[in-house]
Design an enzyme around this catalytic site. Structure first.
Site, mmCIF file in Angstrom:
data_model
loop_
_atom_site.group_PDB
_atom_site.id
_atom_site.type_symbol
_atom_site.label_atom_id
_atom_site.label_comp_id
_atom_site.label_asym_id
_atom_site.label_seq_id
_atom_site.Cartn_x
_atom_site.Cartn_y
_atom_site.Cartn_z
ATOM 1 N N ASP A 106 0.831 -1.197 0.000
ATOM 2 C CA ASP A 106 0.000 0.000 0.000
ATOM 3 C C ASP A 106 0.873 1.258 0.000
ATOM 4 O O ASP A 106 2.045 1.232 0.390
ATOM 5 C CB ASP A 106 -0.909 0.024 1.232
ATOM 6 C CG ASP A 106 -1.917 -1.108 1.223
ATOM 7 O OD1 ASP A 106 -2.215 -1.624 0.129
ATOM 8 O OD2 ASP A 106 -2.401 -1.475 2.311
ATOM 9 N N TYR A 107 0.266 2.355 -0.370
ATOM 10 C CA TYR A 107 0.944 3.649 -0.462
ATOM 11 C C TYR A 107 1.684 3.991 0.828
ATOM 12 O O TYR A 107 2.830 4.450 0.801
ATOM 13 C CB TYR A 107 -0.097 4.721 -0.788
ATOM 14 C CG TYR A 107 0.442 6.125 -0.925
ATOM 15 C CD1 TYR A 107 1.262 6.480 -1.994
ATOM 16 C CD2 TYR A 107 0.100 7.108 0.003
ATOM 17 C CE1 TYR A 107 1.743 7.777 -2.133
ATOM 18 C CE2 TYR A 107 0.572 8.408 -0.128
ATOM 19 C CZ TYR A 107 1.392 8.734 -1.198
ATOM 20 O OH TYR A 107 1.860 10.017 -1.340
#
Length: 249
Positions: A106-107
């Site tokens: 994820d970011y």
């Protein structure tokens, strides 16, 4: 060397993505041994057949096996992001071959990413059959006590099914927070965050430190390195493949 589909060969040679390679084939821009091919089912032997795109010969890229310590706030994608956010491509610009990430983070998640141009290995790493464990360090809000830890070890029902970690332990307490080491072999979306959140402990920071036998170690954030032959032998074995070291010329 085994025969491979022409679109896969073009993709792994760095010509284009597999989808764009299919477009090149259908447009009649690809030749094999001097003849135009328009069928996506055509197979080639990279060691024997001569493949050309727009009249230029295509040579197979050497296989690259790399790990990257992805920092927070980078997208796990190649190319530019439409919204201007940073992507991991900025961190691997000095790799001449066209490698791609195996899975994603994820970011806001940090840590270990494997990048390669070996499609077969990538597919096996991601395949649930091989149950490669992914190990994370998760800093969560609140103090996780032994009673809650025991419940976590037993698993919990989430909206997409039952989730139970392969292993979970308390590393240490940091003020009002708890640092946990948690291992899952599944790859469900946001699994670690959703699992820990289900016990009332929101994840403040998440970092992946291992995938199967491959460990992040002391690699600095934003840096990458090649996997050594010992690591590759272990990784290939973990997914049912035999590693053949590349001969030095």
């Amino acid at each position: 060397m085994m025969e491979v589909r022409i679109n896969k060969f073009l993709s792994e040679a760095g010509v284009a993505s597999r989808r764009k390679a299919e477009k090149l084939i259908l447009e009649g821009r690809v030749k094999v041994n001097g003849e135009v091919v328009r069928s996506l089912g055509v197979k080639v032997n990279p060691e024997v057949d001569i493949v050309e795109v727009d009249g230029k010969p295509v040579k197979p890229q050497r296989k690259r096996y790399i790990i990257l310590n992805k920092p927070c706030c980078y997208l796990t994608q190649l190319g530019r992001s439409p919204d201007g956010r940073k992507t991991i491509e900025e961190l691997i610009k000095d790799i001449p071959e066209r490698v791609f990430p195996v899975g994603r983070l994820d970011y806001n998640t940090e840590g270990l990413l494997i990048l390669t141009n070996d499609g077969e290995l990538a597919n096996r790493i991601l395949h649930p059959r091989y149950k490669l464990p992914k190990v994370y360090l998760a800093l969560v809000e609140g103090k996780v006590d032994q009673k809650t830890l025991k419940r976590m070890k037993q698993g919990i029902e989430l909206e997409d099914g039952f989730a139970k970690p392969d292993n979970i332990r308390i590393v240490r307490y940091e003020g009002k927070n708890t640092l946990l080491e948690i291992t899952f072999h599944e790859g469900r979306k946001h699994l670690v965050k959703r699992f820990l959140g289900a016990f009332g402990h929101k994840v403040k920071r998440l970092k992946r430190i291992a995938i199967g036998p491959i460990k992040l170690g002391k690699l600095s954030p934003g840096k990458w390195r090649e996997l050594n032959q010992g690591e590759l032998a272990q990784l290939f074995k973990a997914v049912g493949l035999k590693y053949v070291p590349r001969k030095r010329r």
